[in-house]
Design a protein around this motif. Structure first.
Motif, PDB file in Angstrom:
ATOM      1  N   ASN A  15      -1.057  -4.814 -28.601  1.00 58.44           N
ATOM      2  CA  ASN A  15      -1.271  -4.947 -30.038  1.00 58.44           C
ATOM      3  C   ASN A  15      -1.381  -6.428 -30.433  1.00 58.44           C
ATOM      4  OD1 ASN A  15      -1.172  -4.889 -32.856  1.00 58.44           O
ATOM      5  ND2 ASN A  15       0.161  -3.093 -32.884  1.00 58.44           N
ATOM      6  N   LYS A  16      -2.622  -6.919 -30.542  1.00 56.84           N
ATOM      7  CA  LYS A  16      -2.842  -8.320 -30.886  1.00 56.84           C
ATOM      8  C   LYS A  16      -2.536  -8.596 -32.361  1.00 56.84           C
ATOM      9  CE  LYS A  16      -6.252  -9.129 -27.253  1.00 56.84           C
ATOM     10  NZ  LYS A  16      -7.641  -9.563 -26.934  1.00 56.84           N
ATOM     11  N   ASP A  17      -2.733  -7.598 -33.201  1.00 56.27           N
ATOM     12  CA  ASP A  17      -2.416  -7.783 -34.625  1.00 56.27           C
ATOM     13  C   ASP A  17      -0.917  -7.998 -34.813  1.00 56.27           C
ATOM     14  OD1 ASP A  17      -5.070  -7.500 -35.372  1.00 56.27           O
ATOM     15  OD2 ASP A  17      -4.904  -5.336 -35.685  1.00 56.27           O
ATOM     16  N   LEU A  18      -0.128  -7.253 -34.047  1.00 56.97           N
ATOM     17  CA  LEU A  18       1.325  -7.415 -34.121  1.00 56.97           C
ATOM     18  C   LEU A  18       1.730  -8.800 -33.639  1.00 56.97           C
ATOM     19  CD1 LEU A  18       4.084  -6.204 -34.707  1.00 56.97           C
ATOM     20  CD2 LEU A  18       4.070  -5.213 -32.403  1.00 56.97           C
ATOM     21  N   LEU A  19       1.039  -9.313 -32.627  1.00 54.15           N
ATOM     22  CA  LEU A  19       1.333 -10.657 -32.128  1.00 54.15           C
ATOM     23  C   LEU A  19       1.123 -11.695 -33.221  1.00 54.15           C
ATOM     24  CD1 LEU A  19       1.997 -12.646 -29.838  1.00 54.15           C
ATOM     25  CD2 LEU A  19      -0.438 -12.623 -29.234  1.00 54.15           C
ATOM     26  N   VAL A  20       0.067 -11.539 -34.006  1.00 60.00           N
ATOM     27  CA  VAL A  20      -0.194 -12.466 -35.116  1.00 60.00           C
ATOM     28  C   VAL A  20       0.980 -12.473 -36.092  1.00 60.00           C
ATOM     29  CG1 VAL A  20      -1.662 -12.926 -37.111  1.00 60.00           C
ATOM     30  CG2 VAL A  20      -2.702 -12.278 -34.931  1.00 60.00           C
ATOM     31  N   GLU A  21       1.505 -11.291 -36.385  1.00 57.88           N
ATOM     32  CA  GLU A  21       2.644 -11.192 -37.302  1.00 57.88           C
ATOM     33  C   GLU A  21       3.892 -11.827 -36.699  1.00 57.88           C
ATOM     34  OE1 GLU A  21       2.431 -10.162 -40.466  1.00 57.88           O
ATOM     35  OE2 GLU A  21       0.286 -10.056 -39.988  1.00 57.88           O
TER      36      GLU A  21
END
Length: 208
Positions: free
Chosen positions: A170-176
């Motif tokens: 989950n790359k979006d979660l990494l951004v968060e």
């Protein structure tokens, strides 16, 4: 063990940072080292409270014993062994996220250094957490080949199903996670973690 007749599986954290000691024991070891994006590691440590739990308090003078980590006395405060040479009083004044970030940076840098200095690089198999997540069957086959063992496909399929693998990272979660970490640490430390991440993403710290 020294004759190579028996292999004993041993799973732990931060073992690579002590590889030089292991090699002095002259064991016929095989090492499977899993690296992970440093931002993910920091976030995981924060969720588990390691920025506080590792350290001695009034109620738990030697830290959280459930950490199963060697504690040493650093100027009156019990700390995990890898913090034994820190300026501990200044360190404890930092935010928990800053403390965690510094510890993770130091441990990863130490692991990289020890692995690159290994006398037996052929005994080390390096993989990433993300590859195990997204390509578990391939990675498990690679591990089996490294260990010179057969793999039981039926058992592996059962295991993968139980663990709900494979799955996408989950790359979006990494951004968060990065935003959350950035809000609680200094710019200098954030840039150090970012540099470490770039080295990781390019070719796993030049370890493969």
């Amino acid at each position: 063990l020294s004759k190579g007749d028996i292999y004993v599986p041993f799973q732990t954290h931060e073992l690579m940072t002590n590889l030089d000691i292991i090699e002095r024991l002259d064991l016929d070891y095989k090492f499977i080292e899993i690296y992970r994006n440093p931002f993910d590691v920091i976030h995981s440590w924060i969720k588990r409270g390691w920025g506080d739990r590792f350290f001695g308090t009034e109620f738990h003078p030697k830290g959280d014993l459930s950490a199963l980590t060697l504690s040493l006395n650093n100027d009156g405060i019990f700390v995990p062994w890898f913090c034994s040479e820190y300026d501990i009083h200044g360190f404890m004044e930092l935010t928990e996220t800053e403390r965690v970030s510094i510890m993770v940076i130091d441990l990863i840098r130490s692991a990289i250094s020890k692995q690159k200095a290994s006398k037996h690089p052929e005994r080390i198999h390096t993989i990433t957490f993300e590859s195990m997540l997204e390509q578990p069957a391939n990675q498990m086959q690679n591990i089996a080949n490294f260990l010179e063992m057969d793999i039981h496909n039926e058992k592996m399929e059962i295991f993968l199903k139980q663990e709900d693998l494979p799955k996408n990272y989950n790359k979006d979660l990494l951004v968060e996670k990065k935003k959350e970490i950035r809000s609680s640490i200094s710019e200098k430390t954030f840039l150090e973690v970012k540099k470490l991440e770039l080295e990781y993403l390019s070719n796993i710290y030049e370890l493969i």
